[in-house]
Design an enzyme around this catalytic site. Structure first.
Site, PDB file in Angstrom:
ATOM      1  N   THR A 179       0.847  -1.191   0.000  1.00  0.00           N
ATOM      2  CA  THR A 179       0.000   0.000   0.000  1.00  0.00           C
ATOM      3  C   THR A 179       0.881   1.238   0.000  1.00  0.00           C
ATOM      4  OG1 THR A 179      -1.308  -1.230   1.585  1.00  0.00           O
ATOM      5  CG2 THR A 179      -1.889   1.083   1.301  1.00  0.00           C
ATOM      6  N   GLY A 217       1.044  -3.389   4.728  1.00  0.00           N
ATOM      7  CA  GLY A 217       1.358  -4.798   4.994  1.00  0.00           C
ATOM      8  C   GLY A 217       0.206  -5.666   4.532  1.00  0.00           C
TER       9      GLY A 217
HETATM   10  N1  GLY Z   1      -2.324  -3.443   2.690  1.00  0.00           N
HETATM   11  C1  GLY Z   1      -2.966  -3.599   1.476  1.00  0.00           C
HETATM   12  C2  GLY Z   1      -3.794  -4.787   1.351  1.00  0.00           C
HETATM   13  O1  GLY Z   1      -3.600  -5.777   2.067  1.00  0.00           O
HETATM   14  O2  GLY Z   1      -4.663  -4.785   0.527  1.00  0.00           O
END
Ligand code: GLY
Length: 275
Positions: free
Chosen positions: A162, A212
């Site tokens: 992300t 994450g």
């Molecule tokens: N952190 C982004 C996702 O797991 O979609």
């Protein structure tokens, strides 16, 4: 003005330069914290090296579904599983300006089209190659066997990549995030990024963004957890305490800004830049 942005946990520190460019460009002519975080995340979405906007990962069925969110002044705008738009974070801002908190799936895409956002294909060559590799690994299987294989691969997914930004301007705090999800991700799957308190949080005293594997972050509601901790602890300690709540094999990154300062913590590399 204080700003901290990241390119996702698992993104090498050599990519700090990319994040720096997005921050420098994204803050131009912005007058409040919300405009700053949207400006920066929009630039991160437009840089195809990051898993957000153009360059988002392709899902198991060949589609690209993206999640994004913004939070400022106690208000939230979030979008999940949106398709074929260039900047999901801009649609999250449109939702922020609406009476709603989140729109999802095809309805969020239709909402964007109604507002004049043109169709955009976010697929890059690199992502197409990754998708072909993923398909080859699963090709022989179907039904519950396929689901079993997906779980095996998914358990090995290291990070969600992300992108995110937190900012403070004139004592006000904002957070924004955007993602194409993880690899081995099913169509319709939603991670932490558009969920308040999980992928992002901004209040009167600070702002936090996480990165994450979404499922793990959702279980721990890590953005709100970090916000609560930074009310009681040094901001760097608060970020590190959140990271310590994860086993080593699960990658996690956190960035935060508060009246105490600006800080990040992670258990992998995480490209980032602050001003
Ligand atoms: N952190 C982004 C996702 O797991 O979609």
């Amino acid at each position: 003005m204080r700003v901290l942005a990241h390119g996702g946990v698992g993104s090498p520190r050599e990519m700090d330069e990319n994040v720096k460019k997005t921050v420098e460009k994204g803050i131009v002519d912005k007058s409040n914290a919300l405009e700053v975080v949207i400006g920066v995340v929009k630039e991160l979405e437009d840089d195809p090296v990051f898993n957000a906007g153009t360059g988002s990962r392709i899902r198991l069925d060949g589609s690209v579904q993206m999640d994004a969110a913004v939070m400022f002044s106690g208000e939230i705008g979030a979008v999940s599983a949106i398709e074929k738009v260039r900047n999901p974070v801009k649609i999250a801002k449109e939702i922020y300006d609406s009476p709603f908190v989140m729109l999802t799936g095809v309805d969020s895409t239709n909402f964007a089209r109604d507002l004049g956002y043109k169709e955009h294909d976010p697929v890059t060559e690199k992502r197409m190659e990754e998708f072909k590799e993923m398909k080859e690994k699963l090709e022989e299987t179907g039904g519950s066997e396929r689901l079993k294989r997906i779980r095996e691969f998914y358990d090995q997914v290291d990070g969600g990549d992300t992108v995110g930004c937190v900012a403070e301007v004139d004592g006000e705090y904002a957070a924004a995030v955007s993602t194409g999800g993880t690899s081995y991700c099913m169509r319709g799957r939603v991670g932490d990024s558009p969920l308040v308190g999980c992928g992002f949080y901004a209040g009167k005293r600070g702002a936090v963004v996480t990165t994450g594997k979404g499922e793990e972050i959702i279980k721990r509601m890590s953005a709100k957890r970090c916000y609560d901790l930074l009310l009681e602890h040094d901001i760097k300690d608060a970020c590190e305490m959140v990271v310590e709540e994860y086993p080593e094999e699960i990658s996690i990154g956190v960035i935060a800004v508060s009246d105490d300062g600006i800080a990040s913590a992670d258990n992998r590399d995480m490209s980032q830049y602050k001003i």
